[in-house]
Motif scaffolding. Structure first.
Motif, PDB file in Angstrom:
ATOM      1  N   LEU A  37       0.857  -1.179   0.000  1.00  0.00           N
ATOM      2  CA  LEU A  37       0.000   0.000   0.000  1.00  0.00           C
ATOM      3  C   LEU A  37       0.898   1.235   0.000  1.00  0.00           C
ATOM      4  N   VAL A  38       0.686   2.116  -0.967  1.00  0.00           N
ATOM      5  CA  VAL A  38       1.498   3.329  -1.081  1.00  0.00           C
ATOM      6  C   VAL A  38       0.568   4.537  -0.990  1.00  0.00           C
ATOM      7  N   ALA A  45       7.881   9.762   3.753  1.00  0.00           N
ATOM      8  CA  ALA A  45       8.800   8.678   4.069  1.00  0.00           C
ATOM      9  C   ALA A  45       8.339   7.874   5.285  1.00  0.00           C
ATOM     10  N   GLU A  46       7.609   8.505   6.175  1.00  0.00           N
ATOM     11  CA  GLU A  46       7.216   7.863   7.436  1.00  0.00           C
ATOM     12  C   GLU A  46       5.714   8.000   7.653  1.00  0.00           C
ATOM     13  N   ILE A  47       5.138   7.068   8.396  1.00  0.00           N
ATOM     14  CA  ILE A  47       3.713   7.137   8.721  1.00  0.00           C
ATOM     15  C   ILE A  47       3.406   8.441   9.447  1.00  0.00           C
ATOM     16  N   ILE A  48       4.315   8.909  10.291  1.00  0.00           N
ATOM     17  CA  ILE A  48       4.079  10.150  11.035  1.00  0.00           C
ATOM     18  C   ILE A  48       4.074  11.384  10.135  1.00  0.00           C
ATOM     19  N   ASP A  54      -5.379  11.089   7.491  1.00  0.00           N
ATOM     20  CA  ASP A  54      -4.801  10.113   6.570  1.00  0.00           C
ATOM     21  C   ASP A  54      -4.184   8.930   7.322  1.00  0.00           C
ATOM     22  N   ARG A  55      -3.618   9.185   8.509  1.00  0.00           N
ATOM     23  CA  ARG A  55      -3.094   8.069   9.307  1.00  0.00           C
ATOM     24  C   ARG A  55      -4.220   7.110   9.686  1.00  0.00           C
ATOM     25  N   ALA A  56      -5.356   7.657  10.071  1.00  0.00           N
ATOM     26  CA  ALA A  56      -6.499   6.815  10.414  1.00  0.00           C
ATOM     27  C   ALA A  56      -6.991   6.044   9.189  1.00  0.00           C
ATOM     28  N   ARG A  88      12.593   4.586  -0.176  1.00  0.00           N
ATOM     29  CA  ARG A  88      12.280   5.560   0.870  1.00  0.00           C
ATOM     30  C   ARG A  88      10.803   5.974   0.887  1.00  0.00           C
ATOM     31  N   GLN A  89      10.150   5.986  -0.271  1.00  0.00           N
ATOM     32  CA  GLN A  89       8.741   6.402  -0.335  1.00  0.00           C
ATOM     33  C   GLN A  89       7.914   5.553   0.627  1.00  0.00           C
TER      34      GLN A  89
END
Length: 143
Positions: A37-38, A45-48, A54-56, A88-89
């Motif tokens: 999943l992209v 680069a990071e979930i944070i 969008d994190r949810a 890195r993406q």
């Protein structure tokens, strides 16, 4: 800056379609049912790095991918990871694992070179996974 998929994915994955947030790819390794999943957001680069909403949404899409793999393959375990050491993406691996798979119980990364799908098997596998993901919100890209 618009979203662009890292070129490394074009050599190693098949596009299945898009969820609301993520491009959904089938990793081209016939030994493991493996989705990537992209998030379709630029320069992540990071979930944070994602906005809270969008994190949810990402967690919901990971759950959707996991549910589809579980329903189709009945794996012994689901592995979910966001490593990004080579690409890195931001991308998340969702892998159905089996006690009989070649890397079990260790990680799939670095175990051995990928075994690409035969062309006809890749198409059938991509179709099957895409159809299983449509009820979870996938907009199919794969014919």
């Amino acid at each position: 800056m618009p979203f662009a998929l890292d070129p490394a994915f074009s050599d190693s994955a098949i596009t299945l379609g898009d969820f609301a947030l993520c491009r959904v790819l089938l990793q081209d390794d016939a030994r493991y049912p493996w989705l990537v999943l992209v998030p379709r957001r630029p320069a992540l680069a990071e979930i944070i790095d994602l906005e809270p909403a969008d994190r949810a949404l990402l967690m919901d899409e990971i759950a959707a991918a996991s549910s589809a793999l579980k329903a189709l393959y009945q794996p012994d375990k689901l592995n979910v990871g966001a490593l990004g050491n080579h690409v890195r993406q931001l991308h998340i691996h969702v892998i159905a694992r089996f006690a009989s798979d070649p890397a079990w119980p260790g990680p799939v990364w670095g175990h051995s070179p990928a075994v690409p799908y035969a062309a006809h098997v890749a198409g059938m596998t991509a179709d099957r996974l895409a159809k299983a993901l449509v009820p979870h919100g996938l907009k199919e890209a794969h014919p």
